[in-house]
Scaffold this active site. Structure first.
Site, PDB file in Angstrom:
ATOM      1  N   GLU A   1      -5.409 -43.577 -15.787  1.00  5.35           N
ATOM      2  CA  GLU A   1      -4.749 -44.668 -16.473  1.00  5.35           C
ATOM      3  C   GLU A   1      -3.268 -44.337 -16.618  1.00  5.35           C
ATOM      4  O   GLU A   1      -2.924 -43.146 -16.666  1.00  5.35           O
ATOM      5  CB  GLU A   1      -5.397 -44.951 -17.839  1.00  5.35           C
TER       6      GLU A   1
ATOM      7  N   CYS B   1     -13.473 -49.078   0.354  1.00  4.45           N
ATOM      8  CA  CYS B   1     -12.679 -49.607   1.471  1.00  4.45           C
ATOM      9  C   CYS B   1     -12.658 -51.134   1.529  1.00  4.45           C
ATOM     10  O   CYS B   1     -11.982 -51.715   2.372  1.00  4.45           O
ATOM     11  CB  CYS B   1     -13.211 -49.061   2.792  1.00  4.45           C
TER      12      CYS B   1
HETATM   13  S1  MYA Z   1     -16.627 -44.134   4.471  1.00  2.00           S
HETATM   14  C1  MYA Z   1     -15.996 -42.956   5.619  1.00  2.00           C
HETATM   15  C2  MYA Z   1     -16.966 -42.760   6.696  1.00  2.00           C
HETATM   16  N1  MYA Z   1     -16.365 -42.095   7.789  1.00  2.00           N
HETATM   17  C3  MYA Z   1     -17.053 -41.422   8.687  1.00  2.00           C
HETATM   18  O1  MYA Z   1     -18.258 -41.270   8.635  1.00  2.00           O
HETATM   19  C4  MYA Z   1     -16.186 -40.905   9.779  1.00  2.00           C
HETATM   20  C5  MYA Z   1     -16.743 -39.743  10.469  1.00  2.00           C
HETATM   21  N2  MYA Z   1     -17.881 -40.110  11.245  1.00  2.00           N
HETATM   22  C6  MYA Z   1     -17.873 -40.272  12.577  1.00  2.00           C
HETATM   23  O2  MYA Z   1     -16.847 -40.312  13.232  1.00  2.00           O
HETATM   24  C7  MYA Z   1     -19.235 -40.399  13.208  1.00  2.00           C
HETATM   25  O3  MYA Z   1     -20.173 -40.837  12.292  1.00  2.00           O
HETATM   26  C8  MYA Z   1     -19.697 -39.052  13.760  1.00  2.00           C
HETATM   27  C9  MYA Z   1     -21.097 -39.204  14.305  1.00  2.00           C
HETATM   28  C10 MYA Z   1     -18.777 -38.594  14.842  1.00  2.00           C
HETATM   29  C11 MYA Z   1     -19.750 -38.006  12.659  1.00  2.00           C
HETATM   30  N3  MYA Z   1     -20.055 -33.318  10.961  1.00  2.00           N
HETATM   31  O4  MYA Z   1     -24.443 -38.703  18.376  1.00  2.00           O
HETATM   32  P1  MYA Z   1     -23.959 -38.178  17.077  1.00  2.00           P
HETATM   33  C12 MYA Z   1     -21.675 -34.099  15.752  1.00  2.00           C
HETATM   34  C13 MYA Z   1     -19.773 -32.610  12.084  1.00  2.00           C
HETATM   35  O5  MYA Z   1     -24.946 -38.097  15.967  1.00  2.00           O
HETATM   36  P2  MYA Z   1     -22.419 -40.427  16.127  1.00  2.00           P
HETATM   37  C14 MYA Z   1     -16.048 -45.690   4.978  1.00  2.00           C
HETATM   38  O6  MYA Z   1     -15.132 -45.781   5.732  1.00  2.00           O
HETATM   39  C15 MYA Z   1     -23.060 -33.842  16.347  1.00  2.00           C
HETATM   40  O7  MYA Z   1     -23.537 -32.556  16.028  1.00  2.00           O
HETATM   41  N4  MYA Z   1     -20.289 -32.956  13.288  1.00  2.00           N
HETATM   42  O8  MYA Z   1     -22.617 -38.963  16.691  1.00  2.00           O
HETATM   43  C16 MYA Z   1     -16.673 -46.947   4.415  1.00  2.00           C
HETATM   44  C17 MYA Z   1     -22.744 -34.017  17.804  1.00  2.00           C
HETATM   45  O9  MYA Z   1     -22.084 -32.830  18.259  1.00  2.00           O
HETATM   46  P3  MYA Z   1     -22.406 -32.294  19.722  1.00  2.00           P
HETATM   47  C18 MYA Z   1     -21.079 -34.020  13.361  1.00  2.00           C
HETATM   48  O10 MYA Z   1     -23.480 -40.863  15.194  1.00  2.00           O
HETATM   49  C19 MYA Z   1     -18.077 -47.191   4.794  1.00  2.00           C
HETATM   50  C20 MYA Z   1     -21.691 -35.128  17.852  1.00  2.00           C
HETATM   51  O11 MYA Z   1     -21.093 -35.136  16.543  1.00  2.00           O
HETATM   52  C21 MYA Z   1     -21.403 -34.798  12.232  1.00  2.00           C
HETATM   53  O12 MYA Z   1     -22.089 -41.334  17.245  1.00  2.00           O
HETATM   54  C22 MYA Z   1     -18.323 -47.239   6.267  1.00  2.00           C
HETATM   55  C23 MYA Z   1     -22.266 -36.483  18.142  1.00  2.00           C
HETATM   56  O13 MYA Z   1     -23.362 -36.714  17.278  1.00  2.00           O
HETATM   57  C24 MYA Z   1     -20.835 -34.422  11.001  1.00  2.00           C
HETATM   58  N5  MYA Z   1     -21.062 -35.087   9.873  1.00  2.00           N
HETATM   59  O14 MYA Z   1     -21.100 -40.176  15.288  1.00  2.00           O
HETATM   60  C25 MYA Z   1     -19.699 -47.731   6.542  1.00  2.00           C
HETATM   61  N6  MYA Z   1     -22.227 -35.795  12.637  1.00  2.00           N
HETATM   62  O15 MYA Z   1     -21.984 -33.342  20.686  1.00  2.00           O
HETATM   63  C26 MYA Z   1     -20.118 -47.636   7.990  1.00  2.00           C
HETATM   64  C27 MYA Z   1     -22.416 -35.649  13.936  1.00  2.00           C
HETATM   65  O16 MYA Z   1     -21.599 -31.015  19.841  1.00  2.00           O
HETATM   66  C28 MYA Z   1     -19.706 -48.848   8.774  1.00  2.00           C
HETATM   67  N7  MYA Z   1     -21.737 -34.588  14.382  1.00  2.00           N
HETATM   68  O17 MYA Z   1     -23.890 -32.029  19.757  1.00  2.00           O
HETATM   69  C29 MYA Z   1     -20.453 -49.140  10.010  1.00  2.00           C
HETATM   70  C30 MYA Z   1     -19.974 -50.439  10.602  1.00  2.00           C
HETATM   71  C31 MYA Z   1     -18.534 -50.424  11.116  1.00  2.00           C
HETATM   72  C32 MYA Z   1     -17.602 -51.513  10.633  1.00  2.00           C
HETATM   73  C33 MYA Z   1     -18.194 -52.711  10.046  1.00  2.00           C
HETATM   74  C34 MYA Z   1     -17.239 -53.734   9.548  1.00  2.00           C
HETATM   75  C35 MYA Z   1     -17.922 -54.861   8.890  1.00  2.00           C
END
Ligand code: MYA
Length: 359
Positions: A118, A144
């Site tokens: 505040e 957001c």
């Molecule tokens: S809240 C803020 C939310 N922001 C985020 O979640 C941003 C970060 N997230 C991402 O970029 C993706 O979700 C990631 C997964 C990249 C994390 N830590 O096939 P995958 C690795 C470290 O499962 P995806 C807000 O803004 C995994 O081991 N590494 O990936 C408001 C693998 O590695 P490798 C991680 O599911 C609400 C690789 O990434 C993690 O495609 C928003 C790929 O894995 C981690 N936590 O992406 C609501 N997770 O290749 C949502 C996975 O080495 C909105 N990995 O095996 C949805 C709708 C959008 C807009 C709608 C508008 C109306």
């Protein structure tokens, strides 16, 4: 960056407005301003600083940039508070609108980041701008999604004739949380689970936006705000929670449930706003990451040419993302006068709103 001089009346408004159930007939956007945070921080630099932890945990070094699609994000100079950045954007929007600031009847700040618990950030901005004592001012907090909520509340007040001009502002500052997260993740006891839970904090960016909305007759060349729909899925209210220095996110479930809620909200927009995907000219989407944008695009069968992506350069700027993406799309000529533009917002909680404007 400030935007657009009102030069021509809106050509496409009358025919299809007659067809649909409009919530607002008298509300326009008069000006929109976006301010970029000047200090550029790359994902490569963040990954380099985190290298000891990533190596120890067996996480590949390019993960942040490659998977999220975020190359850089901005930081404000040290000492710049959210209210300072919001004031800067507001000054630009007021100047662009050419509005007498004494006529602004309400100021709504929608920032997640704040100077203090505040007073409200809105009253700091109100004081900085020297707005009139009659000008109501308050914060709306809804993660957001708050900027879209702010536009909607302002639109209701304008439509009801309570105020002539409304100013909505937002400023986010991601330097404190990024620095604190890097420092924490470098601690020797950190395990993979914690790294994954804090990964999303590294995608956050900074920026500021401001918008002046008013009654149509006061700005006949303004851009029509037609209305919005909203849906909640608060059973998922602990998927992403945070303070100024720490955010914890279940990235996988957030993505899955966020997409489900977005689909539901889009169905409501079809019903209430008469949306047909092919008839909308541009989709301005809350900017989270590559995975989120690509998934939403696929799910709703959106044309990639109709989505302007700012996350590669700016990261996830929370509630400022939608107005900044809109401002940039207009500046680049991707949104033109008369275009039907869908604003798609989603926020932790989960809440989702979709609104339509005719530029
Ligand atoms: S809240 C803020 C939310 N922001 C985020 O979640 C941003 C970060 N997230 C991402 O970029 C993706 O979700 C990631 C997964 C990249 C994390 N830590 O096939 P995958 C690795 C470290 O499962 P995806 C807000 O803004 C995994 O081991 N590494 O990936 C408001 C693998 O590695 P490798 C991680 O599911 C609400 C690789 O990434 C993690 O495609 C928003 C790929 O894995 C981690 N936590 O992406 C609501 N997770 O290749 C949502 C996975 O080495 C909105 N990995 O095996 C949805 C709708 C959008 C807009 C709608 C508008 C109306």
């Amino acid at each position: 960056m400030t935007l657009f001089k009102n030069s021509r009346p809106n050509p496409r408004l009358p025919p299809y407005l007659i067809r649909k159930r409009m919530q607002f007939k008298n509300v326009v956007i008069q000006s929109l301003a976006a301010v970029d945070a000047p200090v550029v921080m790359s994902s490569a630099e963040i990954s380099k600083r985190l290298q000891p932890a990533m190596e120890r945990l067996g996480i590949r070094p390019d993960l942040l940039e490659e998977i999220s699609g975020i190359k850089t994000r901005g930081f404000w100079e040290n000492g710049i508070q959210p209210s300072d950045a919001a004031t800067l954007a507001a000054e630009n929007a007021i100047e662009e609108a050419g509005v007498d600031r004494d006529k602004i009847g309400v100021l709504i700040n929608t920032s997640v980041c704040r100077d203090y618990l505040e007073p409200s950030t809105a009253c700091l901005v109100h004081g900085n701008l020297g707005l009139h004592e009659r000008c109501l001012n308050f914060d709306i907090g809804n993660a957001c999604l708050a900027f879209l909520n702010g536009m909607d509340v302002a639109a209701r007040m304008i439509e009801r004739g309570e105020v002539e001009f409304a100013l909505i502002v937002d400023a986010e500052s991601s330097r404190p949380i990024t620095e604190a997260t890097i420092e924490r993740l470098l601690q020797p006891g950190v395990e993979e689970e914690q790294f994954r839970a804090e990964f999303a904090s590294l995608t956050l960016g900074s920026g500021a936006a401001a918008m002046v909305m008013c009654r149509r007759e006061l700005a006949p060349m303004g851009h029509s705000y037609l209305g919005s729909v909203t849906r909640a899925a608060t059973q998922f209210n602990k998927l992403c929670y945070g303070q100024m220095d720490r955010m914890v996110t279940d990235t996988r479930v957030l993505l899955t449930e966020g997409l489900k809620l977005a689909t539901k909200t889009f169905a409501a927009a079809r019903e209430k706003l008469g949306w047909v995907v092919s008839e909308l000219d541009q989709f301005i989407i809350h900017q989270v990451s590559k995975a989120h944008t690509d998934s939403l695009m696929k799910l709703l069968k959106l044309d990639p040419d109709k989505i302007h992506r700012i996350y590669p350069d700016l990261g996830n700027i929370g509630p400022a993302a939608v107005p900044i993406a809109l401002a940039k799309a207009v500046a680049l000529g991707k949104v033109k006068r008369g275009d039907r533009v869908a604003l798609l917002g989603i926020g932790s909680g989960l809440n989702c709103s979709m609104a339509e404007i005719v530029w």
